[in-house]
Write a protein that holds these residues in place. Structure first.
Motif, short mmCIF file in Angstrom:
data_model
loop_
_atom_site.label_atom_id
_atom_site.label_comp_id
_atom_site.label_asym_id
_atom_site.label_seq_id
_atom_site.Cartn_x
_atom_site.Cartn_y
_atom_site.Cartn_z
N LYS A 275 0.83 -1.21 0.00
CA LYS A 275 0.00 0.00 0.00
C LYS A 275 0.87 1.27 0.00
O LYS A 275 0.89 2.03 0.97
CB LYS A 275 -0.97 0.00 1.18
CG LYS A 275 -1.98 -1.15 1.13
CD LYS A 275 -2.87 -1.16 2.35
CE LYS A 275 -3.99 -2.18 2.18
NZ LYS A 275 -3.51 -3.55 1.87
N ASP B 100 -4.56 13.11 -5.11
CA ASP B 100 -4.69 12.32 -3.88
C ASP B 100 -6.07 11.70 -3.76
O ASP B 100 -6.45 11.21 -2.70
CB ASP B 100 -4.37 13.17 -2.65
CG ASP B 100 -5.31 14.36 -2.51
OD1 ASP B 100 -6.22 14.54 -3.35
OD2 ASP B 100 -5.14 15.14 -1.54
N GLU C 36 2.55 4.93 -0.41
CA GLU C 36 2.00 6.27 -0.24
C GLU C 36 1.92 7.01 -1.57
O GLU C 36 1.04 7.86 -1.75
CB GLU C 36 2.85 7.06 0.76
CG GLU C 36 2.54 6.81 2.22
CD GLU C 36 2.84 5.39 2.66
OE1 GLU C 36 2.11 4.88 3.54
OE2 GLU C 36 3.80 4.77 2.14
N CYS D 91 -3.99 6.60 -2.00
CA CYS D 91 -2.61 7.07 -2.05
C CYS D 91 -2.53 8.22 -3.04
O CYS D 91 -3.54 8.67 -3.57
CB CYS D 91 -1.67 5.94 -2.47
SG CYS D 91 -1.74 5.50 -4.22
#
Length: 270
Positions: free
Chosen positions: A117, A176, A119, A163
């Motif tokens: 996962k 985002d 960022e 992310c």
């Protein structure tokens, strides 16, 4: 704080703190990535052996994973380092170089995203389209997709993965999942030098090493490369080409200041 002010603060923080950026990256561009981090003000380390990656990432401020030259050994190292980074709250930045070209690349990128996962995921349009489940043709590790719909894809995919998605191209797109930022700095000559995409990801990782605002950090890294490309190209004289440009690109990052970013950064929102 307005986005430009945040970017300027991040640049100052990089130069003040010199964050350690751990890379497990590809051997074509490893030296360029190390030098671009140093030029910005960070401190690179390129450890990829399974026996030390978990320990090394514990000292780092960010972890950059780049699948440009995959092999079974480094895939395992990426997973081990990435899982340790997640345990420690260290941001993971993924560059899915050439995803879609082979099953190994695609399966590896999907596994890294699923298990780590990250960022930030930074890629070209073809790479992000493949990961987002869109049909696209790939030539080697290069993008041959156009940029139509890039804002929509970036925003939707960022929301899906929770992310930051950064798509670099003629106009760079960063999202985002809530907001979409467009960046219009850069020069076409950047595409003629192997590794500028990898170096951009390293810059993003360096900025991620000094802030938890990974959206702003991604914008800062990408716009820094775009502006450096413009500055380096403008210095070329008759008879000079990509070799000279490559050296001056590093110089331009090294000499980048908050004043230059504030004056020449081309940032807009959709």
């Amino acid at each position: 704080m307005e986005i430009r002010e945040k970017i300027l603060a991040n640049l100052s923080a990089v130069k003040e703190k010199s964050p350690l950026i751990h890379h497990i990256t590809n051997y074509v561009t490893v030296n360029d990535c190390a030098n671009i981090v140093l030029a910005l003000g960070g401190s690179p380390v390129m450890a990829d052996d399974l026996e030390e990656v978990a320990e090394m990432v514990g000292f780092a401020s960010a972890l950059v994973l780049n699948i440009g030259t995959l092999n079974s050994r480094t895939i395992e190292s990426m997973l081990v380092a990435g899982l340790r980074a997640k345990e420690l709250g260290i941001p993971v930045i993924l560059d899915p170089v050439g995803v879609g070209a082979t099953k190994l690349r695609t399966n590896t990128a999907e596994k890294l995203i699923r298990e780590l996962k990250p960022e930030v995921v930074r890629g070209n349009m073809s790479e992000i389209m493949v990961l987002a489940g869109q049909n696209v043709a790939i030539k080697g590790v290069d993008s041959i997709a156009d940029e139509q719909g890039s804002s929509f894809i970036a925003k939707r995919f960022a929301s899906e993965l929770s992310c930051v998605i950064a798509i670099t191209g003629k106009t760079d797109v960063v999202s985002d999942g809530r907001q979409v930022c467009l960046l219009d700095n850069g020069h076409r000559i950047l595409a003629d030098v192997t590794g500028t995409g990898c170096m951009t990801t390293s810059l993003v990782g360096t900025f991620c090493g000094v802030t938890k605002d990974y959206f702003t950090a991604s914008i800062a890294g990408i716009i820094s490369m775009g502006m450096a490309g413009e500055i380096a190209q403008a210095t070329l004289r008759h008879g000079e080409g990509i070799g000279t440009f490559r050296a001056r690109l590093l110089d331009s990052i090294y000499n980048l200041t908050p004043e230059i970013l504030a004056r020449d950064g081309k940032i807009s929102y959709e």
